[in-house]
Structures are given as C-alpha cells and as structure tokens.
Motif scaffolding. Structure first.
Motif, PDB file in Angstrom:
ATOM      1  N   ASN A   3      -2.414   1.192   2.384  1.00 33.27           N
ATOM      2  CA  ASN A   3      -1.227   2.000   2.655  1.00 33.27           C
ATOM      3  C   ASN A   3      -0.015   1.377   1.992  1.00 33.27           C
ATOM      4  OD1 ASN A   3      -2.385   4.013   4.312  1.00 33.27           O
ATOM      5  ND2 ASN A   3      -2.407   2.585   6.027  1.00 33.27           N
ATOM      6  N   ILE A   4       0.778   2.205   1.339  1.00 34.83           N
ATOM      7  CA  ILE A   4       2.016   1.770   0.692  1.00 34.83           C
ATOM      8  C   ILE A   4       3.133   2.676   1.180  1.00 34.83           C
ATOM      9  CG2 ILE A   4       3.232   1.534  -1.505  1.00 34.83           C
ATOM     10  CD1 ILE A   4       0.494   1.069  -2.818  1.00 34.83           C
ATOM     11  N   THR A   5       4.260   2.090   1.543  1.00 33.52           N
ATOM     12  CA  THR A   5       5.411   2.855   1.996  1.00 33.52           C
ATOM     13  C   THR A   5       6.435   2.909   0.876  1.00 33.52           C
ATOM     14  OG1 THR A   5       5.049   2.129   4.266  1.00 33.52           O
ATOM     15  CG2 THR A   5       7.228   2.997   3.740  1.00 33.52           C
ATOM     16  N   ILE A   6       6.888   4.130   0.573  1.00 30.84           N
ATOM     17  CA  ILE A   6       7.899   4.328  -0.457  1.00 30.84           C
ATOM     18  C   ILE A   6       9.085   5.040   0.185  1.00 30.84           C
ATOM     19  CG2 ILE A   6       8.451   5.464  -2.639  1.00 30.84           C
ATOM     20  CD1 ILE A   6       5.451   5.386  -3.292  1.00 30.84           C
ATOM     21  N   THR A   7      10.271   4.513  -0.042  1.00 27.48           N
ATOM     22  CA  THR A   7      11.484   5.137   0.467  1.00 27.48           C
ATOM     23  C   THR A   7      12.186   5.827  -0.694  1.00 27.48           C
ATOM     24  OG1 THR A   7      11.695   3.378   2.106  1.00 27.48           O
ATOM     25  CG2 THR A   7      13.643   4.729   1.698  1.00 27.48           C
ATOM     26  N   ILE A   8      12.376   7.143  -0.551  1.00 27.94           N
ATOM     27  CA  ILE A   8      13.061   7.894  -1.590  1.00 27.94           C
ATOM     28  C   ILE A   8      14.250   8.625  -0.969  1.00 27.94           C
ATOM     29  CG2 ILE A   8      11.013   8.178  -3.025  1.00 27.94           C
ATOM     30  CD1 ILE A   8      10.772  11.020  -1.951  1.00 27.94           C
ATOM     31  N   PRO A   9      15.265   8.898  -1.758  1.00 28.19           N
ATOM     32  CA  PRO A   9      16.438   9.597  -1.215  1.00 28.19           C
ATOM     33  C   PRO A   9      16.062  10.976  -0.674  1.00 28.19           C
ATOM     34  CG  PRO A   9      16.900   8.727  -3.408  1.00 28.19           C
ATOM     35  CD  PRO A   9      15.436   8.549  -3.160  1.00 28.19           C
ATOM     36  N   ALA A  10      16.638  11.331   0.468  1.00 31.03           N
ATOM     37  CA  ALA A  10      16.376  12.636   1.068  1.00 31.03           C
ATOM     38  C   ALA A  10      16.839  13.761   0.145  1.00 31.03           C
ATOM     39  CB  ALA A  10      17.063  12.738   2.414  1.00 31.03           C
ATOM     40  N   SER A  11      17.798  13.473  -0.698  1.00 29.92           N
ATOM     41  CA  SER A  11      18.339  14.506  -1.590  1.00 29.92           C
ATOM     42  C   SER A  11      17.311  15.006  -2.611  1.00 29.92           C
ATOM     43  CB  SER A  11      19.572  13.974  -2.328  1.00 29.92           C
ATOM     44  OG  SER A  11      19.235  12.866  -3.133  1.00 29.92           O
ATOM     45  N   PRO A  16       5.880  15.921   0.753  1.00 25.94           N
ATOM     46  CA  PRO A  16       4.901  14.829   0.771  1.00 25.94           C
ATOM     47  C   PRO A  16       3.641  15.131  -0.051  1.00 25.94           C
ATOM     48  CG  PRO A  16       5.778  15.147   2.961  1.00 25.94           C
ATOM     49  CD  PRO A  16       6.315  16.268   2.114  1.00 25.94           C
ATOM     50  N   PHE A  17       3.158  16.372  -0.030  1.00 24.64           N
ATOM     51  CA  PHE A  17       1.993  16.739  -0.838  1.00 24.64           C
ATOM     52  C   PHE A  17       2.301  16.561  -2.316  1.00 24.64           C
ATOM     53  CE2 PHE A  17      -0.392  19.714  -3.443  1.00 24.64           C
ATOM     54  CZ  PHE A  17      -1.685  19.387  -3.098  1.00 24.64           C
ATOM     55  N   GLU A  18       3.484  17.026  -2.737  1.00 23.54           N
ATOM     56  CA  GLU A  18       3.870  16.909  -4.146  1.00 23.54           C
ATOM     57  C   GLU A  18       3.947  15.450  -4.566  1.00 23.54           C
ATOM     58  OE1 GLU A  18       7.325  18.444  -7.219  1.00 23.54           O
ATOM     59  OE2 GLU A  18       7.759  18.449  -5.080  1.00 23.54           O
ATOM     60  N   LEU A  19       4.508  14.616  -3.732  1.00 25.28           N
ATOM     61  CA  LEU A  19       4.609  13.192  -4.048  1.00 25.28           C
ATOM     62  C   LEU A  19       3.221  12.568  -4.175  1.00 25.28           C
ATOM     63  CD1 LEU A  19       6.503  10.843  -4.557  1.00 25.28           C
ATOM     64  CD2 LEU A  19       6.595  10.460  -2.095  1.00 25.28           C
ATOM     65  N   LYS A  20       2.337  12.891  -3.247  1.00 30.60           N
ATOM     66  CA  LYS A  20       0.961  12.380  -3.332  1.00 30.60           C
ATOM     67  C   LYS A  20       0.282  12.866  -4.608  1.00 30.60           C
ATOM     68  CE  LYS A  20       0.100  12.140   1.640  1.00 30.60           C
ATOM     69  NZ  LYS A  20      -0.701  12.743   2.724  1.00 30.60           N
ATOM     70  N   MET A  21       0.511  14.126  -4.954  1.00 30.73           N
ATOM     71  CA  MET A  21      -0.113  14.693  -6.149  1.00 30.73           C
ATOM     72  C   MET A  21       0.409  14.001  -7.398  1.00 30.73           C
ATOM     73  SD  MET A  21      -2.421  16.945  -6.746  1.00 30.73           S
ATOM     74  CE  MET A  21      -3.079  17.356  -8.342  1.00 30.73           C
ATOM     75  N   LEU A  22       1.700  13.718  -7.446  1.00 34.22           N
ATOM     76  CA  LEU A  22       2.274  13.044  -8.611  1.00 34.22           C
ATOM     77  C   LEU A  22       1.718  11.626  -8.779  1.00 34.22           C
ATOM     78  CD1 LEU A  22       5.957  14.285  -8.276  1.00 34.22           C
ATOM     79  CD2 LEU A  22       4.304  14.942 -10.039  1.00 34.22           C
ATOM     80  N   GLU A  40      -9.021  12.295  -2.619  1.00 31.36           N
ATOM     81  CA  GLU A  40      -8.964  11.769  -1.255  1.00 31.36           C
ATOM     82  C   GLU A  40      -7.532  11.404  -0.870  1.00 31.36           C
ATOM     83  OE1 GLU A  40     -10.881   8.126   1.386  1.00 31.36           O
ATOM     84  OE2 GLU A  40     -11.781   8.643  -0.544  1.00 31.36           O
ATOM     85  N   ILE A  41      -6.783  10.811  -1.784  1.00 31.36           N
ATOM     86  CA  ILE A  41      -5.384  10.458  -1.522  1.00 31.36           C
ATOM     87  C   ILE A  41      -4.578  11.700  -1.185  1.00 31.36           C
ATOM     88  CG2 ILE A  41      -3.240   9.676  -2.643  1.00 31.36           C
ATOM     89  CD1 ILE A  41      -5.002   7.613  -4.143  1.00 31.36           C
ATOM     90  N   VAL A  42      -4.808  12.768  -1.933  1.00 31.00           N
ATOM     91  CA  VAL A  42      -4.048  14.005  -1.762  1.00 31.00           C
ATOM     92  C   VAL A  42      -4.547  14.812  -0.566  1.00 31.00           C
ATOM     93  CG1 VAL A  42      -3.346  16.137  -2.923  1.00 31.00           C
ATOM     94  CG2 VAL A  42      -3.572  14.057  -4.231  1.00 31.00           C
TER      95      VAL A  42
END
Length: 81
Positions: A3-11, A16-22, A40-42
């Motif tokens: 598991n990896i935690t990434i903090t991105i700006p709310a703006s 979350p699906f799109e981020l996993k897909m990217l 599996e990740i997605v």
C-alpha cells in the motif's frame, strides 16, 4: 501487494478509479506490471483493464506508435537486404 499513500491537491478533482488507472496503466506500459497485476490494482478483470488502456492513452502493446513505425521501417529495410 504494497500500500502506498499519495496526497494530491483536492483541486485536481481526480477520481480514485482514474488515478489507479493512470498509475497501473503507466506501470503496465513500462513493463513493471503484468496486465493481470495492473487489473488487480484497478479492480477490473484483465480483459476490462486491457479494454480501458486506450481510453487513458496507454498502449496495449507496451510501446508507442512511433516505436511501432520505427520497428516496421527496420523490418522493411531488413527485407531489402
């Protein structure tokens, strides 16, 4: 899986699906993950993941159109020899 935690700006309003897909698509395209691992990740089946790759701009074949054209040009040149 790790598991990896990434903090991105709310703006960015990134789904979350799109981020996993990217992330999964990028790692798959670079050869770091198999299609099954990336799926599996997605949270998709392998087939569904492969079908989604193009929508996110990733190659199913793991290389770009320019690389494919170069390979084809090399093959044509080789056949002339």
């Amino acid at each position: 899986m790790e598991n990896i935690t990434i903090t991105i700006p709310a703006s960015t309003q990134t789904d979350p699906f799109e981020l996993k897909m990217l992330v999964a698509g990028g790692l798959y395209e670079k050869g770091k993950l198999t299609a099954g691992q990336a799926a599996e990740i997605v949270g998709l089946s392998k087939r569904a993941f492969i079908e989604m790759l193009g929508k996110y701009g990733f190659s199913v074949f793991g290389y770009t159109a320019d690389e494919a054209i170069d390979d084809f040009s090399d093959l044509v040149e080789w056949r002339r020899l």
